[in-house]
Design a protein around this motif. Structure first.
Motif, mmCIF file in Angstrom:
data_model
loop_
_atom_site.group_PDB
_atom_site.id
_atom_site.type_symbol
_atom_site.label_atom_id
_atom_site.label_comp_id
_atom_site.label_asym_id
_atom_site.label_seq_id
_atom_site.Cartn_x
_atom_site.Cartn_y
_atom_site.Cartn_z
ATOM 1 N N UNK A 246 0.904 -1.114 -0.038
ATOM 2 C CA UNK A 246 0.064 -0.091 -0.110
ATOM 3 C C UNK A 246 0.907 1.280 -0.024
ATOM 4 N N UNK A 247 0.361 2.290 0.275
ATOM 5 C CA UNK A 247 1.047 3.696 0.236
ATOM 6 C C UNK A 247 1.750 3.597 1.520
ATOM 7 N N UNK A 248 2.845 4.524 1.524
ATOM 8 C CA UNK A 248 3.558 4.736 2.767
ATOM 9 C C UNK A 248 2.817 4.975 4.078
ATOM 10 N N UNK A 249 1.841 5.766 4.149
ATOM 11 C CA UNK A 249 1.317 5.990 5.170
ATOM 12 C C UNK A 249 0.505 4.620 5.496
ATOM 13 N N UNK A 250 -0.033 3.860 4.617
ATOM 14 C CA UNK A 250 -0.930 2.759 4.861
ATOM 15 C C UNK A 250 0.256 1.870 5.758
ATOM 16 N N UNK A 251 1.474 1.528 4.935
ATOM 17 C CA UNK A 251 2.074 0.564 5.423
ATOM 18 C C UNK A 251 2.478 1.152 6.943
ATOM 19 N N UNK A 252 2.963 2.498 7.239
ATOM 20 C CA UNK A 252 3.155 2.688 8.539
ATOM 21 C C UNK A 252 2.320 2.346 9.456
ATOM 22 N N UNK A 253 0.960 2.701 9.095
ATOM 23 C CA UNK A 253 -0.287 2.349 10.127
ATOM 24 C C UNK A 253 -0.240 0.791 10.321
ATOM 25 N N UNK A 254 -0.132 0.020 9.478
ATOM 26 C CA UNK A 254 -0.197 -1.383 9.385
ATOM 27 C C UNK A 254 0.946 -1.857 10.440
ATOM 28 N N UNK A 255 2.061 -1.454 10.176
ATOM 29 C CA UNK A 255 3.052 -1.721 11.113
ATOM 30 C C UNK A 255 2.692 -1.314 12.496
ATOM 31 N N UNK A 256 2.452 -0.055 12.826
ATOM 32 C CA UNK A 256 2.129 0.205 14.092
ATOM 33 C C UNK A 256 1.031 -0.573 14.605
ATOM 34 N N UNK A 257 0.291 -0.844 14.204
ATOM 35 C CA UNK A 257 -0.966 -1.850 14.571
ATOM 36 C C UNK A 257 -0.418 -3.256 14.878
ATOM 37 N N UNK A 258 0.459 -3.396 14.231
ATOM 38 C CA UNK A 258 0.893 -4.998 14.478
ATOM 39 C C UNK A 258 1.971 -4.872 15.354
ATOM 40 N N UNK A 259 2.645 -3.880 15.602
ATOM 41 C CA UNK A 259 3.607 -3.803 16.934
ATOM 42 C C UNK A 259 2.876 -3.741 18.128
#
Length: 262
Positions: A246-259
């Motif tokens: 996805x877009x960088x912002x979406x990737x960052x959001x997914x990563x934060x949620x997973x962490x």
């Protein structure tokens, strides 16, 4: 001056790690030692840098005799490597059949240093790559009644004193003290030199001085380990990789949620 460098032969750490990651590192039937017939043995990396520190002291113009000493029943390959690096003397000490720990190693090394009338400077690697304990140099210093300086990234001899630059978590620290002393050398010293072909050929002709623990006057009590290895095992290593798209912002959001979920 006399410089004694304590060296140890270890399993190649890179090969051990590769075997462990591939699931091929096994423990022998005794439950305490790795089954490592195919893994090469070499000089402990920190000890090789201790040898380099000794050679740099000689390069500074200090008139010195460098002795490399190791404990084990078959140390000729290791010690001839030290000779190729520039050691003037190589010494192999056979501890016998008894299991040894850091305390016994320090007892043997201390007895050897006393048997040669002492040393002006004893250089050791900061720790061994097989057990990562780093206790032998400090035990040795205590038994000889010498000051100890750890984690050296540079060692200079100035007359009857030694100046050491220590690599600490808070930055470099410079200390100076009187000789004799024990100094442990860290990897921050830099890349050690390689022996030349000529030096390797000359080292082949050098025979190590072979001693036994008994010949150094050690009693059964001095060869009695304080710490006994009961069991060693290989932990299960698992690696998982997950890709986000996805877009960088979406990737960052997914990563934060997973962490956060983890």
């Amino acid at each position: 001056m006399r410089i004694v460098v304590c060296v140890k032969e270890v399993l190649d750490p890179a090969a051990v790690n590769n075997y462990a990651l591939a699931g091929n590192l096994k423990i022998a039937a005794d439950g305490r030692t790795p089954d490592v017939a195919a893994i090469p043995r070499l000089i402990n990396g920190y000890d090789e840098q201790a040898m380099e520190a000794a050679m740099r002291i000689r390069d500074q113009g200090v008139n010195c005799t460098i002795t490399a000493v190791s404990i084990g029943s078959d140390q000729k390959t290791l010690l001839k490597h030290c000779a190729a690096l520039g050691a003037d003397e190589i010494v192999a000490i056979d501890p016998g059949s008894a299991a040894i720990d850091g305390q016994v190693v320090a007892n043997i090394l201390g007895a050897y240093v006393k048997s040669i009338g002492g040393a002006d400077l004893i250089l050791c690697g900061r720790q061994a790559s097989d057990d990562d304990q780093g206790v032998v140099p400090l035990l040795l210093a205590e038994k000889l009644g010498l000051a100890a300086v750890t984690l050296a990234r540079a060692v200079e001899v100035e007359g009857h004193s030694v100046k050491v630059v220590r690599a600490t978590a808070d930055g470099d620290e410079v200390v100076q003290g009187s000789l004799p002393a024990v100094v442990t050398v860290s990897n921050e010293l830099g890349t050690p030199r390689f022996p030349t072909a000529k030096a390797k050929m000359a080292a082949r002709k050098m025979a190590p001085v072979e001693l036994t623990a008994a010949s150094l006057g050690l009693t059964a009590q001095g060869l009695q380990p304080v710490v006994v290895l009961l069991k060693q095992f290989v932990p299960q290593v698992q690696g998982n990789c997950e890709f986000f798209s996805g877009a960088p912002a979406d990737v960052a959001r997914q990563l934060i949620e997973r962490i956060r979920a983890a």
